[in-house]
Design an enzyme around this catalytic site. Structure first.
Site, PDB file in Angstrom:
ATOM      1  N   SER A 114       0.850  -0.945  -0.068  1.00  0.00           N
ATOM      2  CA  SER A 114       0.041  -0.011   0.166  1.00  0.00           C
ATOM      3  C   SER A 114       1.252   1.022   0.169  1.00  0.00           C
ATOM      4  O   SER A 114       2.311   1.132   0.286  1.00  0.00           O
ATOM      5  CB  SER A 114      -0.584   0.020   1.878  1.00  0.00           C
ATOM      6  OG  SER A 114       0.087  -0.300   2.381  1.00  0.00           O
ATOM      7  N   LYS A 115       0.246   2.149  -0.047  1.00  0.00           N
ATOM      8  CA  LYS A 115       1.099   4.282  -0.259  1.00  0.00           C
ATOM      9  C   LYS A 115       1.806   3.722   0.971  1.00  0.00           C
ATOM     10  O   LYS A 115       2.692   4.449   0.945  1.00  0.00           O
ATOM     11  CB  LYS A 115       0.069   5.031  -0.160  1.00  0.00           C
ATOM     12  CG  LYS A 115      -0.415   5.404  -1.536  1.00  0.00           C
ATOM     13  CD  LYS A 115      -1.205   6.662  -1.246  1.00  0.00           C
ATOM     14  CE  LYS A 115      -1.957   6.877  -2.658  1.00  0.00           C
ATOM     15  NZ  LYS A 115      -3.132   8.028  -2.795  1.00  0.00           N
ATOM     16  N   ARG A 116       1.694   3.578   2.284  1.00  0.00           N
ATOM     17  CA  ARG A 116       2.312   2.768   3.691  1.00  0.00           C
ATOM     18  C   ARG A 116       3.773   3.015   3.624  1.00  0.00           C
ATOM     19  O   ARG A 116       4.586   3.025   4.320  1.00  0.00           O
ATOM     20  CB  ARG A 116       1.755   2.958   5.224  1.00  0.00           C
ATOM     21  CG  ARG A 116       0.897   1.589   4.929  1.00  0.00           C
ATOM     22  CD  ARG A 116       0.056   1.076   6.124  1.00  0.00           C
ATOM     23  NE  ARG A 116      -0.127   0.185   5.790  1.00  0.00           N
ATOM     24  CZ  ARG A 116       0.670  -1.226   5.919  1.00  0.00           C
ATOM     25  NH1 ARG A 116       2.416  -1.418   6.980  1.00  0.00           N
ATOM     26  NH2 ARG A 116       0.068  -3.031   6.715  1.00  0.00           N
ATOM     27  N   HIS A 117       4.005   1.561   2.505  1.00  0.00           N
ATOM     28  CA  HIS A 117       4.759   1.182   2.202  1.00  0.00           C
ATOM     29  C   HIS A 117       5.737   1.748   1.219  1.00  0.00           C
ATOM     30  O   HIS A 117       6.734   1.894   1.026  1.00  0.00           O
ATOM     31  CB  HIS A 117       4.928  -0.118   1.462  1.00  0.00           C
ATOM     32  CG  HIS A 117       4.248  -1.136   2.041  1.00  0.00           C
ATOM     33  ND1 HIS A 117       3.281  -2.043   2.645  1.00  0.00           N
ATOM     34  CD2 HIS A 117       4.429  -1.424   3.677  1.00  0.00           C
ATOM     35  CE1 HIS A 117       2.028  -2.154   3.540  1.00  0.00           C
ATOM     36  NE2 HIS A 117       3.554  -2.580   4.299  1.00  0.00           N
ATOM     37  N   GLY A 118       5.499   2.738   0.789  1.00  0.00           N
ATOM     38  CA  GLY A 118       5.735   3.523  -0.055  1.00  0.00           C
ATOM     39  C   GLY A 118       5.600   3.528  -1.399  1.00  0.00           C
ATOM     40  O   GLY A 118       6.392   3.975  -2.615  1.00  0.00           O
TER      41      GLY A 118
END
Length: 491
Positions: A250-254
């Site tokens: 997801s976005k939180r992983h970059g």
């Protein structure tokens, strides 16, 4: 001839997982001198948008994944939009109905919800019970008159047989309970499992390469292939991409959309190289002994990827997205670019930041790029790293000021440095370094105590390229001016 397809749904941006699926299909086609087909699966009319479609096309083009057939280029199997192929789908729906391999179902959503709840209470896996399987024509007519909407369900008859996956080997869902699933919705549009079978067959797709999340769809699709008398393609399900914490990416992983990587200053060649190694290895995999020779090489050109790519080297376990590795890899690609080419890539970022005008000093820019080439990992970093070279007034890092400028000896040191530089007849990095190192020796100062305060005074930062290179880029007038201004700051 090998024919593969990438069939994105235009309901959002092209993410890393989708880009990897497109890349593996593209590499497989190129390696086997086959065809790469792009098909837009836009039957979700409520969520599909033209904006998302254009973004997907732009993302593929930016990455260099050109398609042989599809939107913008056409081909012998048009249309390449699933929503425009409804008449083709309906022809095969009629075939299944006429042969008794599908039937019309009039159950309401309330009835189906009640059925599921009842099955759950009994500890059963929720499934359709075949209530409408054997309705007579009169019964169907009665239900129509009640105003009920119909769907078409596939009549599941064949046993679930194992199928061969080119990555996972034999897969068997014999213990899975498959019911009579819907193949045409109440609005008259076909469901995914039905439309993709018809489209893949009519477009002569030989290999379906897609994510592991589609494995459970495969038995249903094979059943439809068999019911229609089609030969199924070969299936290859590639592993999912997980974040560093092993959860769904997801976005939180970059992980962001492909065009966001472009905006942040990643090169398409670097992103392609990085994505290719998410679940694939240029070396033979342990689960396939005797594979063709490979290497431990990680930096690979597009041509090398095409030459070495094979499904035999796709790894069956999930891949892990590593943003730090992508940054490192992009930095390697930036280092290898000729300075003039790198400057071309950097120009839009320098212009957007307001650092350069219509007629920039190209010779000076080339010097700046040469110094920063080994120090940046994305094009965007040139803005935050080299801003002091383009600013009249520095944005000082407060921590750096407190740590290095507010030392008792700094005002006196800066007076001596200023005089030393003023006296220089030749002002270049070599002469500057010689003069300042001589001054440090005279003052019996450690190099760090001498250089760090000067670096902060000239750049506003704690970290920069070598100090004497910085002074060479700033020039005599600006260097002395900044030393004077920094003395006022700490007065």
């Amino acid at each position: 001839m090998v024919r593969v397809r990438f069939a994105p749904s235009p309901t959002g941006f092209l993410h890393i997982g989708g880009a990897r699926t497109a890349l593996f299909n593209w590499l497989f086609a190129k390696h086997n001198k086959g065809k790469f087909i792009l098909r837009i699966e836009d039957t979700d009319l409520t969520r599909s948008t033209k904006e998302a479609e254009l973004q997907i096309l732009d993302s593929l083009k930016w990455m260099g994944l050109d398609w042989d057939e599809g939107p913008l280029v056409g081909g012998p199997h048009e249309p390449y939009y699933q929503s425009r192929r409804i008449q083709i789908h309906k022809k095969f729906l009629t075939k299944l109905l006429d042969e008794g391999k599908a039937y019309r179902c009039y159950c309401t959503s309330e009835e189906l919800d009640a059925l599921r709840e009842e099955q759950k209470k009994k500890g059963e896996v929720p499934h359709y019970n075949g209530k409408c399987r054997n309705l007579t024509a009169a019964e169907q007519e009665k239900l129509k008159k009640e105003g009920r909407k119909e769907v078409i369900r596939f009549k599941w008859i064949t046993p679930v047989r194992p199928f061969k996956d080119l990555i996972h080997g034999e897969i068997n869902f014999a213990e899975h309970q498959y019911d009579d699933f819907v193949i045409m919705k109440a609005d008259g549009s076909p469901t995914y499992n039905f439309s993709c079978v018809v489209d893949d067959h009519t477009m002569e797709i030989t290999h379906v390469i897609r994510g592991d999340d589609h494995i459970t769809n495969t038995p249903r699709q094979i059943a439809i292939y068999e019911a229609l008398g089609f030969s199924p393609p070969q299936f290859a399900h590639i592993p999912l991409i997980l974040g560093s914490d092993k959860s769904r990416l997801s976005k939180r992983h970059g992980a962001v959309g492909v065009l966001e990587y472009k905006k942040e200053g990643y090169l398409p060649e670097a992103l392609m190289n990085f994505i290719s190694l998410l679940g694939w290895s240029p070396t033979p995999t342990a689960r396939r002994p005797g594979g063709s020779p490979g290497t431990n090489q990680e930096i690979m050109s597009k041509e090398e990827l095409i030459r070495t790519f094979s499904l035999e080297r796709v790894i069956s376990r999930n891949a892990v997205f590593n943003k730090e590795k992508l940054d490192w890899m992009n930095g390697v690609y930036l280092k290898t670019l000729p300075t003039e080419k790198l400057l071309e890539e950097l120009m839009p970022y320098l212009k957007e930041a307001g650092f350069i005008k219509d007629k920039p000093d190209k010779a000076m820019l080339m010097k700046i790029v040469e110094i920063y080439k080994p120090r940046i990992r994305t094009l965007e970093q040139i803005v935050s790293n080299a801003d002091f070279l383009f600013q009249d007034k520095l944005n000082f890092n407060e921590d750096a000021v407190n740590k290095f400028l507010k030392r008792d000896y700094v005002p006196s040191l800066f007076d001596k440095v200023e005089k030393k530089l003023q006296d220089l007849k030749e002002f270049n990095p070599h002469e500057v370094e010689t003069a300042l190192r001589q001054l440090a020796e005279e003052l019996k100062m450690k190099g760090a105590d001498f250089i760090h305060p000067l670096r902060v005074a000239l750049t506003g930062k704690e970290v920069s390229p070598p100090l004497f290179d910085v002074i060479g880029l700033l020039g005599k007038e600006k260097t002395i001016k900044r030393i004077k201004e920094s003395k006022k700051l700490i007065a």
